[in-house]
Design an enzyme around this catalytic site. Structure first.
Site, mmCIF file in Angstrom:
data_model
loop_
_atom_site.group_PDB
_atom_site.id
_atom_site.type_symbol
_atom_site.label_atom_id
_atom_site.label_comp_id
_atom_site.label_asym_id
_atom_site.label_seq_id
_atom_site.Cartn_x
_atom_site.Cartn_y
_atom_site.Cartn_z
ATOM 1 N N ARG A 95 0.862 -1.189 0.000
ATOM 2 C CA ARG A 95 0.000 0.000 0.000
ATOM 3 C C ARG A 95 0.894 1.233 0.000
ATOM 4 O O ARG A 95 1.662 1.454 0.939
ATOM 5 C CB ARG A 95 -0.915 0.017 1.217
ATOM 6 C CG ARG A 95 -1.919 1.176 1.179
ATOM 7 C CD ARG A 95 -2.719 1.277 2.457
ATOM 8 N NE ARG A 95 -3.717 2.348 2.383
ATOM 9 C CZ ARG A 95 -4.232 2.957 3.438
ATOM 10 N NH1 ARG A 95 -3.862 2.607 4.667
ATOM 11 N NH2 ARG A 95 -5.124 3.915 3.293
ATOM 12 N N PHE A 144 0.734 10.285 2.170
ATOM 13 C CA PHE A 144 0.022 9.724 3.322
ATOM 14 C C PHE A 144 0.853 8.633 3.997
ATOM 15 O O PHE A 144 1.544 8.903 4.971
ATOM 16 C CB PHE A 144 -1.343 9.203 2.890
ATOM 17 C CG PHE A 144 -2.202 8.695 4.018
ATOM 18 C CD1 PHE A 144 -2.328 9.405 5.204
ATOM 19 C CD2 PHE A 144 -2.912 7.503 3.872
ATOM 20 C CE1 PHE A 144 -3.121 8.929 6.238
ATOM 21 C CE2 PHE A 144 -3.720 7.025 4.899
ATOM 22 C CZ PHE A 144 -3.819 7.738 6.081
ATOM 23 N N GLN A 194 2.640 1.016 3.489
ATOM 24 C CA GLN A 194 2.208 -0.008 4.446
ATOM 25 C C GLN A 194 2.664 -1.387 4.011
ATOM 26 O O GLN A 194 2.717 -1.719 2.821
ATOM 27 C CB GLN A 194 0.681 0.015 4.588
ATOM 28 C CG GLN A 194 0.138 -0.967 5.621
ATOM 29 C CD GLN A 194 -1.348 -0.787 5.852
ATOM 30 O OE1 GLN A 194 -1.884 0.309 5.741
ATOM 31 N NE2 GLN A 194 -2.040 -1.868 6.179
ATOM 32 N N ASN A 222 -4.238 -1.355 12.102
ATOM 33 C CA ASN A 222 -5.153 -2.184 12.883
ATOM 34 C C ASN A 222 -6.551 -2.129 12.287
ATOM 35 O O ASN A 222 -6.803 -1.409 11.317
ATOM 36 C CB ASN A 222 -5.165 -1.752 14.358
ATOM 37 C CG ASN A 222 -5.649 -0.326 14.556
ATOM 38 O OD1 ASN A 222 -6.631 0.107 13.948
ATOM 39 N ND2 ASN A 222 -4.970 0.426 15.418
ATOM 40 N N PHE A 256 2.803 0.727 9.186
ATOM 41 C CA PHE A 256 2.920 1.722 8.123
ATOM 42 C C PHE A 256 3.910 2.794 8.547
ATOM 43 O O PHE A 256 4.235 2.935 9.732
ATOM 44 C CB PHE A 256 1.557 2.341 7.787
ATOM 45 C CG PHE A 256 0.908 3.109 8.909
ATOM 46 C CD1 PHE A 256 1.172 4.458 9.118
ATOM 47 C CD2 PHE A 256 0.011 2.473 9.774
ATOM 48 C CE1 PHE A 256 0.570 5.157 10.154
ATOM 49 C CE2 PHE A 256 -0.601 3.169 10.805
ATOM 50 C CZ PHE A 256 -0.317 4.518 10.993
ATOM 51 N N LEU A 298 -4.337 10.524 12.880
ATOM 52 C CA LEU A 298 -4.196 9.119 13.264
ATOM 53 C C LEU A 298 -3.796 8.946 14.723
ATOM 54 O O LEU A 298 -3.754 7.819 15.226
ATOM 55 C CB LEU A 298 -3.171 8.424 12.366
ATOM 56 C CG LEU A 298 -3.463 8.435 10.862
ATOM 57 C CD1 LEU A 298 -2.373 7.685 10.105
ATOM 58 C CD2 LEU A 298 -4.837 7.847 10.564
ATOM 59 N N HIS A 334 -3.792 4.730 16.169
ATOM 60 C CA HIS A 334 -2.724 3.789 15.824
ATOM 61 C C HIS A 334 -1.518 4.028 16.734
ATOM 62 O O HIS A 334 -1.197 5.177 17.056
ATOM 63 C CB HIS A 334 -2.320 3.947 14.360
ATOM 64 C CG HIS A 334 -3.444 3.701 13.404
ATOM 65 N ND1 HIS A 334 -3.746 2.447 12.917
ATOM 66 C CD2 HIS A 334 -4.361 4.550 12.866
ATOM 67 C CE1 HIS A 334 -4.801 2.537 12.118
ATOM 68 N NE2 HIS A 334 -5.190 3.795 12.069
#
Length: 400
Positions: free
Chosen positions: A97, A102, A105, A146, A157, A166, A170
């Site tokens: 990902r 951003f 991952q 998660n 990530f 976030l 996370h």
């Protein structure tokens, strides 16, 4: 003459080879020296070296602040936890990902096989580990992926920009130490390896064996908040104004519950379609105080509300949090209408609205043609900004 010429040529070749070998040796020694100097700059601790087709980068792991999360990552990388076919779990990873600006991952070596599975399976799960001060505010932050509270497993990530929203969703457990320029070059499908570096006595002493990990997991503070938004939850959007794919109100509820889990400070948030009636709003502050008392935040908490019909944001600060919010003891003048507390709250609200509006404008600009944004996406982004601003301010006030 021919034999002498051949002998001379052979001698010249030997000399050249010796020079080349000497150069190679010197280059090797220089590389080793450079590596040694790099390690000399590292404080004692635990690091992770990522080797990718675009270059290497090293992440410093927060093994003191979040030992459980770091133990899991180190154990999966070194093979002491959940080995696969005799190899460390983190063998054969790819960046699957990549979202520019951003995150990147990875963490699941069977990601491609698991794409179509409802339950892809994970080696194990463990609780969140939130620590005030460990934030997603910059590029290069290493954090756990998660599926909700206490569902951490193998996936992680790394941020590529400011991902403050976030925080408290996370668990942060590291930050890039060297090689940050590699991150934006990474492409989907790039394979990579992870090597754990233990520097100094403290790094060598850090354990990531099953017994240590089990002990850390057993004593971790577990999630006890509500699973869904609602009238008694930390956050509620009773009129379902916010986007539901993904469920934004649910994430806000988790975030606020996690913040109290980590700091002891309770924040409640409410999104309403309609403003209070004239009777309810006849006495300034009465409506917010009554709702704050109902939600249990009137004394030592915070209440944030939004009324969509008037585009009206309000913030109620419990009495015990006024001084931390202002950064000094409050005076009667501070608490009067138009006093310092009112001005500070309005400045916070105005700043959050401006930040949310700027993010919305960027998303509108980048939205694919024919795919308009959700009507209340702008409110969602304002909510992000206001909650994060309050959390950051109160978090700093609570830190020693």
């Amino acid at each position: 003459m021919a034999q002498r010429g051949l002998a001379a040529a052979a001698l010249t070749t030997i000399v050249r080879c010796m020079r080349i070998l000497k150069t190679v040796c010197w280059l090797g020694l220089l590389a080793l020296a450079a590596a040694a100097r790099a390690e000399e700059k590292m404080a004692d601790g635990v690091y992770a070296e990522f080797t990718t087709p675009r270059g290497k980068f090293v992440v410093e792991l927060n093994y003191r602040q979040v030992p459980m999360t770091v133990a899991s990552f180190v154990g999966l990388a070194e093979g002491s936890l959940a080995p696969r076919d005799g190899h460390p779990y983190y063998t054969g990873l790819k960046w699957y990902r990549v979202v520019p600006g951003f995150v990147i991952q990875s963490g699941d070596p069977d990601h491609e096989k698991n794409l179509d599975k409802d339950d892809p399976g994970t080696p194990y799960t463990f609780p969140d580990e939130f620590v005030p001060g460990l934030r997603h505010a910059t590029a290069g932050v290493l954090s756990m992926a998660n599926a909700g509270p206490d569902t951490n497993s193998c996936e992680f990530f790394i941020t590529l920009g400011d991902c403050t929203r976030l925080n408290y969703l996370h668990s942060v457990f590291g930050h890039v130490f060297t090689g940050a320029e590699v991150l934006p070059q990474i492409q989907p499908g790039d394979a990579f390896t992870i090597r754990i570096l233990r520097v100094g006595e403290a790094g060598r002493a850090f354990k990531a064996d099953p017994a240590t990990f089990a002990a850390l997991t057993a004593k971790a503070k577990k999630y006890t908040g509500p699973a869904e938004p609602g009238p008694t939850a930390y956050f509620d959007d009773a009129d379902r104004l916010l986007p539901v794919e993904p469920p934004r109100a649910k994430a806000f509820n988790f975030k606020l519950a996690n913040f109290e889990r980590a700091t002891g400070v309770k924040l409640a948030g409410r999104i309403f379609a309609k403003s209070p009636t004239a009777a309810e709003d006849a006495v300034p502050g009465a409506y917010m105080r009554a709702l704050a008392e109902k939600l249990g935040v009137a004394r030592a908490g915070v209440l944030v509300t939004y009324f969509a019909d008037e585009k009206d944001w309000r913030v109620w600060l419990g009495d015990d949090l006024v001084a931390p919010f202002l950064g000094r003891p409050a005076t009667p003048a501070d608490l009067a209408d138009g006093g310092a507390l009112h001005d500070a709250k309005m400045a916070l609200i105005d700043g959050a609205i401006a930040k949310g509006d700027a993010a919305f404008a960027t998303q509108q600009k980048n939205a694919p043609a024919g795919q308009p944004l959700h009507p209340y996406q702008q409110v969602k982004l304002q909510t992000d900004a206001l909650l994060d601003a309050l959390i950051l301010r109160l978090e700093r006030a609570r830190q020693p």
